[in-house]
Motif scaffolding. Structure first.
Motif, PDB file in Angstrom:
ATOM      1  N   ARG A  11     -47.717 -85.293 -89.688  1.00  0.00           N
ATOM      2  CA  ARG A  11     -46.927 -86.617 -89.664  1.00  0.00           C
ATOM      3  C   ARG A  11     -46.639 -86.895 -88.182  1.00  0.00           C
ATOM      4  NH1 ARG A  11     -41.383 -87.933 -89.732  1.00  0.00           N
ATOM      5  NH2 ARG A  11     -40.926 -89.512 -91.301  1.00  0.00           N
TER       6      ARG A  11
ATOM      7  N   ASN B 180     -46.917 -98.249 -88.575  1.00  0.00           N
ATOM      8  CA  ASN B 180     -47.761 -98.559 -89.577  1.00  0.00           C
ATOM      9  C   ASN B 180     -48.612 -97.221 -89.981  1.00  0.00           C
ATOM     10  OD1 ASN B 180     -47.563-101.138 -89.327  1.00  0.00           O
ATOM     11  ND2 ASN B 180     -49.078-101.364 -87.536  1.00  0.00           N
ATOM     12  N   TRP B 181     -48.058 -96.010 -89.233  1.00  0.00           N
ATOM     13  CA  TRP B 181     -48.485 -94.744 -89.901  1.00  0.00           C
ATOM     14  C   TRP B 181     -48.661 -94.372 -91.162  1.00  0.00           C
ATOM     15  CZ3 TRP B 181     -46.709 -90.413 -92.461  1.00  0.00           C
ATOM     16  CH2 TRP B 181     -45.148 -90.504 -92.741  1.00  0.00           C
ATOM     17  N   ARG B 182     -47.766 -94.868 -92.291  1.00  0.00           N
ATOM     18  CA  ARG B 182     -47.831 -94.644 -93.627  1.00  0.00           C
ATOM     19  C   ARG B 182     -49.090 -95.406 -94.170  1.00  0.00           C
ATOM     20  NH1 ARG B 182     -42.357 -95.292 -92.411  1.00  0.00           N
ATOM     21  NH2 ARG B 182     -41.222 -93.639 -93.033  1.00  0.00           N
TER      22      ARG B 182
ATOM     23  N   TRP C 175     -50.101 -94.338 -84.977  1.00  0.00           N
ATOM     24  CA  TRP C 175     -49.939 -95.539 -85.429  1.00  0.00           C
ATOM     25  C   TRP C 175     -48.687 -96.190 -85.637  1.00  0.00           C
ATOM     26  CZ3 TRP C 175     -53.051 -91.840 -88.317  1.00  0.00           C
ATOM     27  CH2 TRP C 175     -54.309 -92.014 -88.262  1.00  0.00           C
TER      28      TRP C 175
ATOM     29  N   ARG D  60     -48.558 -86.331 -85.406  1.00  0.00           N
ATOM     30  CA  ARG D  60     -49.587 -87.107 -84.812  1.00  0.00           C
ATOM     31  C   ARG D  60     -49.892 -88.448 -85.290  1.00  0.00           C
ATOM     32  NH1 ARG D  60     -53.701 -82.634 -82.632  1.00  0.00           N
ATOM     33  NH2 ARG D  60     -52.325 -81.142 -81.881  1.00  0.00           N
ATOM     34  N   ALA D  61     -49.656 -88.625 -86.732  1.00  0.00           N
ATOM     35  CA  ALA D  61     -50.032 -89.776 -87.323  1.00  0.00           C
ATOM     36  C   ALA D  61     -49.029 -90.905 -86.649  1.00  0.00           C
ATOM     37  CB  ALA D  61     -49.577 -90.115 -88.882  1.00  0.00           C
ATOM     38  N   ILE D  62     -47.647 -90.716 -86.673  1.00  0.00           N
ATOM     39  CA  ILE D  62     -46.631 -91.434 -86.010  1.00  0.00           C
ATOM     40  C   ILE D  62     -46.977 -91.492 -84.464  1.00  0.00           C
ATOM     41  CG2 ILE D  62     -44.283 -91.493 -85.406  1.00  0.00           C
ATOM     42  CD1 ILE D  62     -43.567 -90.103 -87.835  1.00  0.00           C
TER      43      ILE D  62
ATOM     44  N   GLN E  93     -57.438 -89.309 -84.842  1.00  0.00           N
ATOM     45  CA  GLN E  93     -56.185 -89.419 -84.288  1.00  0.00           C
ATOM     46  C   GLN E  93     -55.318 -88.322 -84.638  1.00  0.00           C
ATOM     47  OE1 GLN E  93     -57.906 -91.562 -86.385  1.00  0.00           O
ATOM     48  NE2 GLN E  93     -57.727 -93.765 -85.433  1.00  0.00           N
TER      49      GLN E  93
ATOM     50  N   GLN F  14     -51.788 -96.069 -92.314  1.00  0.00           N
ATOM     51  CA  GLN F  14     -52.915 -95.827 -91.384  1.00  0.00           C
ATOM     52  C   GLN F  14     -53.315 -94.642 -91.775  1.00  0.00           C
ATOM     53  OE1 GLN F  14     -54.727 -98.298 -89.909  1.00  0.00           O
ATOM     54  NE2 GLN F  14     -53.476 -99.689 -91.143  1.00  0.00           N
ATOM     55  N   CYS F  15     -52.734 -93.558 -91.938  1.00  0.00           N
ATOM     56  CA  CYS F  15     -52.954 -92.236 -92.010  1.00  0.00           C
ATOM     57  C   CYS F  15     -53.903 -91.767 -93.033  1.00  0.00           C
ATOM     58  CB  CYS F  15     -51.841 -91.118 -91.838  1.00  0.00           C
ATOM     59  SG  CYS F  15     -50.795 -91.354 -93.163  1.00  0.00           S
TER      60      CYS F  15
END
Length: 199
Positions: free
Chosen positions: A84, A94-96, A91, A86-88, A146, A98-99
């Motif tokens: 989570r 938009n991480w939710r 992105w 790293r995703a934030i 990512q 895009q991840c």
């Protein structure tokens, strides 16, 4: 003895020192020079039948259940938190969306809407889409550049999967845990805690 389908010396060769000591203590086996023999080889069948009945009637949680389940919980939460983060970082807002890649957005939305988010029409509406991934699916996200390897080598992740995934499956399906399970869980929990400290 059951899982290997072996008998005689072949069966004894798979047992660890503690198990062999227990068999010796019950006079079922005895050391014979550099090897060990069954004292009652003809009774191996009845022994396995009796063991089968005892294990089938074992309804109480095993002594190590609390430690194993607590450790697995911590392990999975640590990995989920790090993915989570790293995703934030990659992105931002938009991480939710895009991840997740491939068919994961559809799977996650279906799982979430069936269980909790009944009105959701997009993963954007979920607090954390990662909560709806299995551990295997979560680990697959490491293939995304990512997210990356989360600080562990490919060899370490292979060891993790080989040791932790079977324990998780045994626990999920209420199968008997193995004597070494608690030690493996504690080891990997400690590895991840050292790699991903809270602060």
């Amino acid at each position: 003895m059951y899982e290997s389908l072996l008998i005689g010396q072949s069966a004894l060769g798979l047992l660890n020192a503690r198990e062999l000591e227990a068999l010796d203590g019950s006079s079922l086996t005895a050391p014979d020079g550099a090897t060990r023999t069954w004292n009652f080889p003809k009774h191996l069948g009845p022994l396995k039948k009796a063991l089968d009945e005892v294990l089938a009637d074992a309804l109480d949680p095993q002594q190590q259940l609390a430690e194993v389940s607590s450790g697995l919980w911590k392990i999975e939460r640590i990995i989920r938190r790090e993915v989570r983060r790293r995703a934030i970082a990659a992105w931002a807002e938009n991480w939710r969306t895009q991840c997740l890649n491939g068919d994961l957005p559809e799977k996650v939305l279906e799982r979430a809407s069936e269980s909790a988010y009944m009105g959701a029409t997009s993963v954007k509406q979920l607090r954390d889409p990662l909560e709806w991934l299995s551990l295997g699916e979560l680990l697959q996200l490491k293939d995304r550049s990512q997210i990356g390897d989360l600080g562990l080598s490919a060899a370490h992740w292979r060891q993790f999967s080989a040791q932790i995934m079977p324990i998780r499956n045994r626990l999920a399906h209420m199968r008997s845990l193995r004597p070494e399970d608690a030690a493996d869980v504690v080891k990997w929990q400690r590895v991840l805690e050292m790699r991903f400290p809270t602060n």
